[in-house]
Design an enzyme around this catalytic site. Structure first.
Site, PDB file in Angstrom:
ATOM      1  N   HIS A  78       0.666  -1.008   0.212  1.00 43.84           N
ATOM      2  CA  HIS A  78      -0.262  -0.263   0.225  1.00 43.84           C
ATOM      3  C   HIS A  78       0.883   0.971  -0.072  1.00 43.84           C
ATOM      4  CE1 HIS A  78      -3.630  -2.390   1.608  1.00 43.84           C
ATOM      5  NE2 HIS A  78      -3.218  -2.991   0.587  1.00 43.84           N
ATOM      6  N   HIS A 260      -9.148  -1.676  -5.471  1.00 44.52           N
ATOM      7  CA  HIS A 260      -8.416  -1.920  -4.363  1.00 44.52           C
ATOM      8  C   HIS A 260      -7.375  -3.233  -5.123  1.00 44.52           C
ATOM      9  CE1 HIS A 260      -6.331  -2.680  -0.238  1.00 44.52           C
ATOM     10  NE2 HIS A 260      -5.973  -3.854  -1.090  1.00 44.52           N
ATOM     11  N   ASP A 264      -3.223  -2.401  -4.800  1.00 41.08           N
ATOM     12  CA  ASP A 264      -1.982  -3.858  -5.027  1.00 41.08           C
ATOM     13  C   ASP A 264      -1.099  -3.567  -5.878  1.00 41.08           C
ATOM     14  OD1 ASP A 264      -3.056  -3.757  -2.563  1.00 41.08           O
ATOM     15  OD2 ASP A 264      -4.377  -5.574  -3.039  1.00 41.08           O
ATOM     16  N   HIS A 287      -0.792 -10.556  -4.658  1.00 39.47           N
ATOM     17  CA  HIS A 287       0.987 -10.546  -4.387  1.00 39.47           C
ATOM     18  C   HIS A 287       1.919 -11.659  -4.831  1.00 39.47           C
ATOM     19  CE1 HIS A 287      -0.817  -7.382  -2.371  1.00 39.47           C
ATOM     20  NE2 HIS A 287      -1.813  -8.244  -1.894  1.00 39.47           N
TER      21      HIS A 287
END
Length: 302
Positions: A78, A260, A264, A287
Site C-alpha cells: 500500500h 483495490h 496492490d 501478490h
C-alpha cells in the site's frame, strides 16, 4: 525530461499491522536523489535498511513481505502504491516494528497527508524502467496473468474474478493522467466472510477489524455468526446489506474491489525499481504473480 521528486517534510503514522497485530510507528522522510524507496527498521540494532526491490520479496501470502535475513518489512504494497501513484521517487520509510500499519486498509491516509504540502522537485532525471521485450507471467492453475508490454506511456488494466455472485467480474483502469488520490487511493482491502472466520480462528489476521476491510458475504450466514463477529469487533448490529456485503463500511465505488487490486498491483510492480514505461494487463492477479512479474522485469533490465 521528468525530474525526481521527494517529500517536502516528514510524516508520522501509527497503527496496527494487519497480520501481526503489532502497533507500529512509521515515519516517511524525504530522501536524496537516486535513493528510491528504502525501509529502515529503527527498532533493530544498527537500524538496518532494505530497498524496495523485487529480489528481496520473501513472502506473498495475503501481502508482500521484503526480507534480507536481517531486516524484514511486512505488507509493503500500500505504501509503495501511494508513492508510485503520487509520483514520488525517493523516500526513507522508518519503522519501529516489522509490519506497515494497515490504517483504513487503503492508501488514502498517506496521500491525504502528503497532498497538502505538495512535493519537492529534485535536480536529477527520473529513473524509468524500459523493457526491450514483453514480460508475461501465467499461472495456469489459478488462471492468473500479468503481462507487461513495452510502451511510451504507462497504463494499467486489471480484471478480477473470484467466481463470486456478489463481486462478479470487475475491471479497473489507471494511468498517471488519472487522479490516483481520488480513483485508487481510498479503495480498501477486502475479504470474504468465510475467509474471515477461518483467518481469525487460526490467528492469522491479528490486526484485522471491520473498520479496515470490505467484507463480502458469499454464502448464507447464520445470525449466530453475525452476533459473534459483532462481539469480536465490538460493532453492534452487524448485518448483510442487500448487495451481499457486511454493513461495516459503505463502498466508495461499485468496483472498489477491482480498484483495490489495482492499488496492490501498482505497489507490487514498483518493486521493479522505478517507474515503468509499459502497458500492464492483469487478470486474477495477486501478490505472488505481481512480484514474480517485478522480479522478471528486474532480471531483464539489470
Amino acid at each position: 525530461m521528468e525530474l525526481q521528486q521527494t517529500l517536502r517534510k516528514s510524516y508520522k503514522f501509527e497503527g496496527k499491522g494487519l497480520h501481526t497485530g503489532k502497533i507500529v510507528k512509521m515515519t516517511l522522510n524525504p530522501a536524496n536523489v537516486n535513493t528510491g524507496i528504502v525501509f529502515r527498521r529503527v527498532d533493530l540494532p544498527d537500524a538496518p535498511e532494505i530497498p524496495a526491490l523485487a529480489e528481496y520479496v520473501s513472502n506473498t501470502s495475503r501481502s508482500t513481505t521484503l526480507s534480507d535475513g536481517v531486516c524484514t518489512v511486512i505488507t509493503v504494497e500500500h505504501i509503495l502504491s501511494a508513492m508510485t501513484g503520487m509520483g514520488i521517487d525517493n523516500v526513507l520509510v522508518e519503522l519501529d516494528n516489522e509490519e506497515i500499519p494497515i490504517l483504513d486498509g487503503s492508501a488514502r491516509m498517506y496521500v491525504e497527508a502528503i497532498h497538502k504540502d505538495g512535493l519537492k522537485v529534485q535536480d536529477a532525471p527520473r529513473h524509468f524502467v524500459d523493457l526491450k521485450e514483453e514480460v508475461e507471467i501465467i499461472n495456469e492453475k489459478t488462471g492468473s496473468v500479468v503481462r507487461v508490454t513495452p510502451a511510451h506511456k504507462l497504463s494499467y488494466d486489471i480484471q478480477i474474478d473470484f467466481d463470486s455472485k456478489v463481486v462478479g467480474v470487475q475491471n479497473a483502469h489507471w494511468c498517471p493522467q488519472q487522479d490516483y488520490a481520488k480513483e485508487i487511493a481510498p479503495c480498501r482491502t477486502f475479504v470474504f466472510f468465510h475467509e474471515l472466520e477461518y483467518l481469525l480462528g487460526h490467528n492469522l489476521i491479528k490486526g484485522g477489524d471491520v473498520d479496515n476491510a470490505i467484507v463480502i458475504v458469499e454464502h448464507p450466514v447464520e445470525q449466530e455468526q453475525l452476533d459473534r463477529m459483532s462481539i469480536l469487533f465490538n460493532k453492534p448490529k452487524l448485518r448483510i446489506d442487500e448487495k451481499g456485503y457486511l454493513n461495516n463500511i459503505r463502498l466508495f465505488y461499485p468496483d472498489e474491489c477491482a480498484r483495490h487490486k489495482m492499488l496492490d498491483l501498482i505497489g507490487d510492480l514498483r518493486l521493479c525499481g522505478g517507474f515503468l514505461h509499459a502497458k500492464v494487463t492483469a487478470v486474477r492477479s495477486g501478490h505472488t504473480i505481481n512480484t514474480e512479474a517485478a522480479k522478471a522485469i528486474r532480471e531483464l533490465t539489470k
